[in-house]
Enzyme design. Structure first.
Site, mmCIF file in Angstrom:
data_model
loop_
_atom_site.group_PDB
_atom_site.id
_atom_site.type_symbol
_atom_site.label_atom_id
_atom_site.label_comp_id
_atom_site.label_asym_id
_atom_site.label_seq_id
_atom_site.Cartn_x
_atom_site.Cartn_y
_atom_site.Cartn_z
ATOM 1 N N THR A 46 -46.597 -0.597 37.018
ATOM 2 C CA THR A 46 -46.650 -0.667 35.567
ATOM 3 C C THR A 46 -45.547 -1.564 35.026
ATOM 4 O O THR A 46 -45.683 -2.151 33.955
ATOM 5 C CB THR A 46 -46.532 0.740 34.955
ATOM 6 O OG1 THR A 46 -47.537 1.581 35.534
ATOM 7 C CG2 THR A 46 -46.715 0.727 33.457
ATOM 8 N N TYR A 131 -46.493 3.579 49.312
ATOM 9 C CA TYR A 131 -47.640 3.498 48.401
ATOM 10 C C TYR A 131 -48.869 3.123 49.222
ATOM 11 O O TYR A 131 -48.974 2.003 49.718
ATOM 12 C CB TYR A 131 -47.370 2.444 47.330
ATOM 13 C CG TYR A 131 -48.272 2.500 46.111
ATOM 14 C CD1 TYR A 131 -49.310 3.423 45.991
ATOM 15 C CD2 TYR A 131 -48.070 1.626 45.051
ATOM 16 C CE1 TYR A 131 -50.114 3.465 44.870
ATOM 17 C CE2 TYR A 131 -48.869 1.665 43.916
ATOM 18 C CZ TYR A 131 -49.892 2.573 43.830
ATOM 19 O OH TYR A 131 -50.692 2.606 42.717
ATOM 20 N N LYS A 156 -47.404 8.053 48.142
ATOM 21 C CA LYS A 156 -48.151 7.967 46.892
ATOM 22 C C LYS A 156 -49.557 7.483 47.229
ATOM 23 O O LYS A 156 -49.723 6.420 47.827
ATOM 24 C CB LYS A 156 -47.471 6.990 45.929
ATOM 25 C CG LYS A 156 -48.243 6.758 44.633
ATOM 26 C CD LYS A 156 -47.533 5.736 43.743
ATOM 27 C CE LYS A 156 -48.317 5.501 42.452
ATOM 28 N NZ LYS A 156 -47.667 4.507 41.560
#
Length: 290
Positions: A46, A131, A156
Site C-alpha cells: 500500500t 509474503y 502473510k
C-alpha cells in the site's frame, strides 16, 4: 514480536515536487495510531514499496519509527533483487524498525533451496514475515522448513487458497507451536476474515484502516453489517481498475483531509467518478456505525 488486531499499512505520500512528504506521512501514521492498530507496516504494498528509492524507503521507515515511538511494532517492506532487499533491510534496521515484510523476489526464479537462501540472508538482518503471493507459492513442508530459519517469524497469505493455507497452518503449528504468526493479506481482507478465522488465523492487514480507521475498527468490534454494505461494494470498486488496491486507498486518504499526492507509475490515480463512489461509500459506512 507482539502483533494483534488490525495491522495498519500506511500509504506513502508525495509532495507537489514528487518527493517524499515526510510531514504528511507522520500525520497519516499518527492519525492511524489513535485507533490502536496492532502494528504499522510502512513502505509495503500500500506504501508503493516498488516505486521507492532506497533513500526514500529508509526515510519513510525513519518517520514511522519516530512517529510510533514504541507504541506498536514497526515493520518495513523489503524484497526484489537480493542486493536491494539487503540494503532495504539494513536501512530499516538502522532506522529502528522491528522487522520486515519480505516481498517476493523480482523476476529471477530458482528452486526452493534458492528461496530459502534468499530468506535466510535477509532474516539475518531483521526478523522477517514472508509474503506468499505472486511467484511465492509454498507447500506446507516448505513453510515448516522456513519457519525453522532463524529470524523468520510469520507468513502473510496473499493467495487466498483456503485448502493450502489450512494445511500450512496445521503443519507449522504441529512442528513449531504457536510462536509462528499467520495473517490474512488479501486485498480488503475483512471480506475473507470469516474464512480465515475458521482456519485459526486472526491477524489481517486492513486497507480501509488507512483512510477510514473508524469503519475498520467497528468491523473488528463486530459491526459485520459492514461486510454487505461497505466492504463488498469496496471490493467491486477496487476491482474496476488494476492497481486500485493502492490508488483507491490514496484517494481515500485525500478524502480524509490529508494530501498524499499522486501514485507513481505504473499505477494510475483513481478517476474522479470512482473517487466520488468511494466518498459516498465511506459516508454510508460511517452512517452504519454512528
Amino acid at each position: 514480536m507482539n502483533l494483534s488486531g488490525i495491522l495498519f499499512f500506511p500509504i506513502t505520500p508525495f509532495g507537489a515536487d514528487g518527493e517524499l512528504a515526510e510531514g504528511v506521512l507522520a500525520e497519516h501514521i499518527g492519525r492511524g495510531l489513535a485507533h490502536r492498530p496492532g502494528g504499522v507496516f510502512v513502505a509495503c504494498g500500500t506504501g508503493e514499496f516498488s516505486a521507492l528509492s532506497e533513500d526514500e524507503h529508509r526515510r519513510a521507515v525513519t518517520v514511522a519509527v519516530e512517529t510510533v515511538a514504541g507504541a506498536v511494532p514497526v515493520l518495513a517492506g523489503a524484497g526484489g533483487p537480493l542486493g536491494s532487499a539487503l540494503c532495504q533491510a539494513r536501512g530499516a534496521r538502522e532506522a529502528g524498525a522491528d522487522g520486515l515484510l519480505l516481498m517476493p523476489p523480482y523476476l529471477a526464479r530458482g528452486p526452493h533451496e534458492g528461496f530459502v537462501g534468499y530468506v535466510r540472508a535477509i532474516a539475518a538482518v531483521l526478523p522477517v514475515i514472508i509474503y506468499m503471493r505472486g511467484s511465492v507459492v509454498l507447500t506446507p513442508e516448505q513453510v515448516v522448513e522456513l519457519a525453522g530459519v532463524p529470524g523468520v517469524i510469520g507468513l502473510k497469505d496473499g493467495l487466498g487458497d483456503i485448502d493450502l493455507i489450512q494445511r500450512i497452518v496445521l503443519a507449522v503449528r504441529r512442528e513449531h507451536g504457536d510462536r509462528f504468526q499467520f495473517f490474512n493479506g488479501l486485498p480488503t481482507a475483512e471480506l475473507t476474515m470469516g474464512a480465515y478465522r475458521g482456519l485459526g488465523v486472526e491477524l489481517y492487514s486492513s486497507a480501509a484502516f488507512a483512510f477510514a480507521p473508524d469503519i475498520a475498527t467497528a468491523y473488528l468490534d463486530g459491526a459485520h453489517r459492514l461486510l454487505t454494505e461497505f466492504y463488498e461494494p469496496l471490493v467491486r470498486l477496487r476491482s474496476k481498475v488494476p492497481g486500485y488496491a493502492v490508488s483507491l486507498v490514496k484517494a481515500g486518504v485525500r478524502l480524509s483531509g490529508l494530501e498524499p499526492g499522486p501514485v507513481r507509475p505504473p499505477l494510475v490515480n483513481a478517476s474522479p467518478e470512482h473517487v466520488a463512489e468511494l466518498e459516498a461509500l465511506i459516508k454510508h459506512g460511517r452512517s452504519l456505525i454512528s
